[in-house]
Design a protein around this motif. Structure first.
Motif, PDB file in Angstrom:
ATOM      1  N   GLU A  39     -16.142   4.853   5.229  1.00  0.00           N
ATOM      2  CA  GLU A  39     -15.326   4.239   6.284  1.00  0.00           C
ATOM      3  C   GLU A  39     -16.128   4.030   7.571  1.00  0.00           C
ATOM      4  O   GLU A  39     -17.136   4.703   7.799  1.00  0.00           O
ATOM      5  N   LYS A  43       0.815  -1.230   0.000  1.00  0.00           N
ATOM      6  CA  LYS A  43       0.000   0.000   0.000  1.00  0.00           C
ATOM      7  C   LYS A  43       0.845   1.275   0.000  1.00  0.00           C
ATOM      8  O   LYS A  43       0.316   2.360  -0.211  1.00  0.00           O
ATOM      9  N   SER A  50      -7.912  -0.336   3.739  1.00  0.00           N
ATOM     10  CA  SER A  50      -8.501  -0.307   2.399  1.00  0.00           C
ATOM     11  C   SER A  50      -7.485  -0.772   1.349  1.00  0.00           C
ATOM     12  O   SER A  50      -6.292  -0.476   1.447  1.00  0.00           O
ATOM     13  N   ARG A  65       1.880   2.413   2.727  1.00  0.00           N
ATOM     14  CA  ARG A  65       1.278   3.078   3.891  1.00  0.00           C
ATOM     15  C   ARG A  65       2.364   3.331   4.928  1.00  0.00           C
ATOM     16  O   ARG A  65       3.168   2.441   5.215  1.00  0.00           O
TER      17      ARG A  65
HETATM   18 MG    MG Z   1      -7.664   3.972   4.095  1.00  0.00          MG
END
Ligand code: MG
Ligand code: AMP
Length: 202
Positions: free
Chosen positions: A172, A48, A135, A50
Protein backbone atom coordinates in the motif's frame (compact mmCIF):
# COMPACT_ATOMS: atom_id res chain seq x y z
CA UNK A 1 -16.30 -14.30 -21.48
CA UNK A 2 -13.40 -12.59 -19.71
CA UNK A 3 -13.90 -9.04 -18.41
CA UNK A 4 -10.13 -8.36 -18.67
CA UNK A 5 -9.31 -5.89 -21.47
CA UNK A 6 -6.58 -3.43 -22.50
CA UNK A 7 -9.11 -1.08 -24.14
CA UNK A 8 -8.67 2.33 -22.43
CA UNK A 9 -11.45 4.00 -24.45
CA UNK A 10 -13.89 1.30 -23.27
CA UNK A 11 -12.85 2.06 -19.67
CA UNK A 12 -13.52 5.77 -20.32
CA UNK A 13 -17.03 4.98 -21.60
CA UNK A 14 -17.89 2.81 -18.59
CA UNK A 15 -16.59 5.40 -16.10
CA UNK A 16 -18.45 8.21 -17.92
CA UNK A 17 -21.63 6.13 -17.43
CA UNK A 18 -21.17 6.23 -13.60
CA UNK A 19 -20.06 2.60 -13.48
CA UNK A 20 -16.88 1.00 -12.15
CA UNK A 21 -13.69 -0.30 -13.74
CA UNK A 22 -10.87 -2.11 -11.93
CA UNK A 23 -7.61 -0.31 -12.70
CA UNK A 24 -3.93 -1.22 -12.36
CA UNK A 25 -1.62 0.76 -10.08
CA UNK A 26 1.94 0.03 -8.99
CA UNK A 27 0.63 -1.05 -5.56
CA UNK A 28 -2.48 -3.20 -6.20
CA UNK A 29 -5.52 -3.20 -8.52
CA UNK A 30 -8.11 -0.61 -7.53
CA UNK A 31 -11.92 -0.60 -7.87
CA UNK A 32 -12.38 2.79 -9.54
CA UNK A 33 -15.23 5.25 -10.03
CA UNK A 34 -15.86 8.97 -10.71
CA UNK A 35 -15.35 10.85 -7.41
CA UNK A 36 -18.20 13.24 -8.31
CA UNK A 37 -20.72 10.44 -9.08
CA UNK A 38 -22.76 9.47 -6.02
CA UNK A 39 -23.93 6.35 -7.86
CA UNK A 40 -20.39 5.22 -8.69
CA UNK A 41 -19.00 5.89 -5.21
CA UNK A 42 -21.90 4.15 -3.48
CA UNK A 43 -21.36 1.08 -5.65
CA UNK A 44 -17.66 0.98 -4.66
CA UNK A 45 -18.69 0.66 -1.00
CA UNK A 46 -21.48 -1.82 -1.79
CA UNK A 47 -19.46 -4.14 -4.05
CA UNK A 48 -16.49 -4.20 -1.65
CA UNK A 49 -18.73 -4.35 1.43
CA UNK A 50 -16.52 -1.54 2.73
CA UNK A 51 -17.85 0.42 5.72
CA UNK A 52 -18.90 4.00 4.80
CA UNK A 53 -16.72 5.48 7.57
CA UNK A 54 -13.57 4.30 5.74
CA UNK A 55 -12.56 7.18 3.40
CA UNK A 56 -11.27 6.67 -0.17
CA UNK A 57 -8.07 7.82 -1.89
CA UNK A 58 -8.54 10.17 -4.88
CA UNK A 59 -6.31 9.35 -7.89
CA UNK A 60 -5.20 12.19 -10.19
CA UNK A 61 -3.06 12.18 -13.40
CA UNK A 62 -0.57 14.80 -12.22
CA UNK A 63 0.22 17.30 -9.47
CA UNK A 64 -1.23 20.05 -11.72
CA UNK A 65 -4.77 18.92 -10.77
CA UNK A 66 -4.06 18.96 -7.01
CA UNK A 67 -5.42 22.46 -6.44
CA UNK A 68 -8.84 21.40 -7.79
CA UNK A 69 -9.03 18.76 -5.01
CA UNK A 70 -7.46 20.49 -1.99
CA UNK A 71 -7.87 24.04 -0.68
CA UNK A 72 -4.38 24.52 0.77
CA UNK A 73 -1.02 23.05 -0.26
CA UNK A 74 1.70 23.39 2.43
CA UNK A 75 5.21 24.03 1.06
CA UNK A 76 6.39 20.60 2.29
CA UNK A 77 3.45 18.87 0.58
CA UNK A 78 4.53 20.48 -2.69
CA UNK A 79 8.11 19.26 -2.14
CA UNK A 80 6.90 15.72 -1.43
CA UNK A 81 4.58 15.66 -4.45
CA UNK A 82 7.40 16.88 -6.71
CA UNK A 83 9.75 14.23 -5.29
CA UNK A 84 7.49 11.16 -5.21
CA UNK A 85 4.64 11.55 -7.73
CA UNK A 86 3.84 9.50 -9.67
CA UNK A 87 4.41 7.01 -6.86
CA UNK A 88 3.35 5.23 -3.68
CA UNK A 89 2.77 8.28 -1.49
CA UNK A 90 -0.67 9.61 -0.54
CA UNK A 91 -1.11 13.15 0.80
CA UNK A 92 -3.97 14.02 3.17
CA UNK A 93 -4.82 17.74 2.87
CA UNK A 94 -7.74 20.14 3.52
CA UNK A 95 -10.37 19.39 0.90
CA UNK A 96 -12.09 21.68 -1.56
CA UNK A 97 -15.81 22.09 -0.76
CA UNK A 98 -16.58 20.33 -4.08
CA UNK A 99 -15.21 16.98 -2.83
CA UNK A 100 -18.19 14.81 -1.75
CA UNK A 101 -18.52 13.70 1.89
CA UNK A 102 -18.87 10.09 0.69
CA UNK A 103 -15.23 10.19 -0.46
CA UNK A 104 -13.86 11.60 2.80
CA UNK A 105 -16.27 9.91 5.25
CA UNK A 106 -17.37 13.41 6.27
CA UNK A 107 -13.87 14.64 7.16
CA UNK A 108 -12.65 18.10 6.04
CA UNK A 109 -9.50 16.48 4.62
CA UNK A 110 -9.05 14.35 1.50
CA UNK A 111 -6.44 11.70 0.59
CA UNK A 112 -4.92 12.06 -2.89
CA UNK A 113 -2.13 10.56 -5.00
CA UNK A 114 -0.74 10.15 -8.54
CA UNK A 115 -0.36 6.38 -9.13
CA UNK A 116 2.77 5.22 -10.94
CA UNK A 117 1.26 3.13 -13.71
CA UNK A 118 1.36 4.25 -17.37
CA UNK A 119 -2.01 2.66 -18.29
CA UNK A 120 -3.87 4.30 -15.41
CA UNK A 121 -2.18 7.68 -15.92
CA UNK A 122 -3.29 7.56 -19.57
CA UNK A 123 -6.84 6.66 -18.45
CA UNK A 124 -6.90 9.53 -15.90
CA UNK A 125 -5.73 11.98 -18.60
CA UNK A 126 -8.66 10.98 -20.81
CA UNK A 127 -11.24 11.54 -18.05
CA UNK A 128 -12.75 14.86 -16.95
CA UNK A 129 -12.77 13.73 -13.30
CA UNK A 130 -10.43 11.98 -10.82
CA UNK A 131 -11.03 8.40 -9.69
CA UNK A 132 -11.63 7.04 -6.21
CA UNK A 133 -9.97 3.62 -6.12
CA UNK A 134 -9.68 1.44 -3.02
CA UNK A 135 -8.13 -2.00 -3.49
CA UNK A 136 -10.28 -4.24 -5.74
CA UNK A 137 -11.05 -6.93 -3.17
CA UNK A 138 -14.03 -7.65 -0.95
CA UNK A 139 -13.52 -6.17 2.54
CA UNK A 140 -11.21 -8.47 4.52
CA UNK A 141 -9.83 -10.36 1.48
CA UNK A 142 -6.30 -10.25 0.06
CA UNK A 143 -5.57 -7.28 -2.25
CA UNK A 144 -5.29 -8.24 -5.94
CA UNK A 145 -1.99 -7.77 -7.80
CA UNK A 146 -3.11 -9.40 -11.09
CA UNK A 147 -6.15 -8.78 -13.32
CA UNK A 148 -7.18 -12.44 -12.92
CA UNK A 149 -7.48 -11.96 -9.14
CA UNK A 150 -9.97 -9.12 -9.65
CA UNK A 151 -11.91 -11.13 -12.22
CA UNK A 152 -12.28 -13.96 -9.70
CA UNK A 153 -13.57 -11.56 -7.02
CA UNK A 154 -15.88 -9.35 -9.06
CA UNK A 155 -16.82 -10.86 -12.45
CA UNK A 156 -20.50 -10.71 -11.49
CA UNK A 157 -20.31 -7.11 -10.23
CA UNK A 158 -18.29 -5.10 -12.78
CA UNK A 159 -17.94 -5.05 -16.57
CA UNK A 160 -14.23 -4.49 -16.97
CA UNK A 161 -10.76 -4.98 -15.50
CA UNK A 162 -8.31 -2.69 -17.29
CA UNK A 163 -5.32 -4.92 -17.97
CA UNK A 164 -2.04 -3.39 -16.84
CA UNK A 165 -0.24 -6.65 -16.11
CA UNK A 166 1.03 -7.66 -12.68
CA UNK A 167 1.48 -4.89 -10.08
CA UNK A 168 5.15 -4.32 -9.36
CA UNK A 169 5.20 -3.61 -5.64
CA UNK A 170 2.03 -5.04 -4.05
CA UNK A 171 2.41 -2.82 -0.94
CA UNK A 172 0.00 0.00 0.00
CA UNK A 173 0.97 3.65 -0.36
CA UNK A 174 2.55 5.56 2.53
CA UNK A 175 0.02 8.15 3.79
CA UNK A 176 1.28 11.59 4.88
CA UNK A 177 -0.96 14.11 6.64
CA UNK A 178 -0.20 17.64 7.86
CA UNK A 179 -0.59 19.55 11.11
CA UNK A 180 0.31 23.24 11.04
CA UNK A 181 1.84 22.58 7.61
CA UNK A 182 4.25 19.97 9.08
CA UNK A 183 4.12 16.40 7.68
CA UNK A 184 3.05 13.45 9.85
CA UNK A 185 3.09 9.79 8.75
CA UNK A 186 -0.46 8.36 9.04
CA UNK A 187 0.33 4.96 7.50
CA UNK A 188 3.70 3.48 6.62
CA UNK A 189 3.67 1.70 3.24
CA UNK A 190 5.82 1.28 0.14
CA UNK A 191 7.65 4.61 0.56
CA UNK A 192 10.13 4.60 3.48
CA UNK A 193 10.38 7.28 6.22
CA UNK A 194 14.03 7.90 5.27
CA UNK A 195 13.02 8.83 1.71
CA UNK A 196 10.49 11.33 3.10
CA UNK A 197 13.00 12.76 5.59
CA UNK A 198 15.53 13.24 2.79
CA UNK A 199 13.08 15.69 1.21
CA UNK A 200 11.48 17.52 4.17
CA UNK A 201 13.86 16.82 7.09
CA UNK A 202 13.09 14.87 10.29
MG1 MG B 1 -7.67 -1.82 1.16
P1 AMP C 1 -6.83 2.26 0.89
O1 AMP C 1 -7.48 1.30 1.86
O2 AMP C 1 -5.42 1.91 0.52
O3 AMP C 1 -7.70 2.61 -0.26
O4 AMP C 1 -6.61 3.63 1.66
C1 AMP C 1 -7.65 4.26 2.30
C2 AMP C 1 -7.10 4.72 3.60
O5 AMP C 1 -6.59 6.04 3.46
C3 AMP C 1 -8.15 4.83 4.67
O6 AMP C 1 -8.40 3.60 5.27
C4 AMP C 1 -7.49 5.81 5.62
O7 AMP C 1 -6.59 5.13 6.45
C5 AMP C 1 -6.71 6.71 4.70
N1 AMP C 1 -7.41 7.97 4.45
C6 AMP C 1 -8.20 8.28 3.42
N2 AMP C 1 -8.68 9.51 3.54
C7 AMP C 1 -8.21 9.99 4.69
C8 AMP C 1 -8.37 11.23 5.40
N3 AMP C 1 -9.13 12.21 4.92
N4 AMP C 1 -7.71 11.37 6.57
C9 AMP C 1 -6.94 10.38 7.04
N5 AMP C 1 -6.75 9.20 6.44
C10 AMP C 1 -7.38 9.01 5.28
Amino acid sequence: MSIISKDISKAVDILNADELVAIPTETVYGLAGNIYSEKAIKSIFEIKKRPFFNPLIVHIPSVDILETIVSHIPEKAKLLADAFWPGSMTLVLKKQSTIPDLITAGKDTVAVRVPNHPVTIELLKQLLFPLAAPSANPFGNISPTKPEHVERYFKNDIDMVLDGGACTNGIESTIVGFENDEPIIYRLGALAIEDIENVVGK
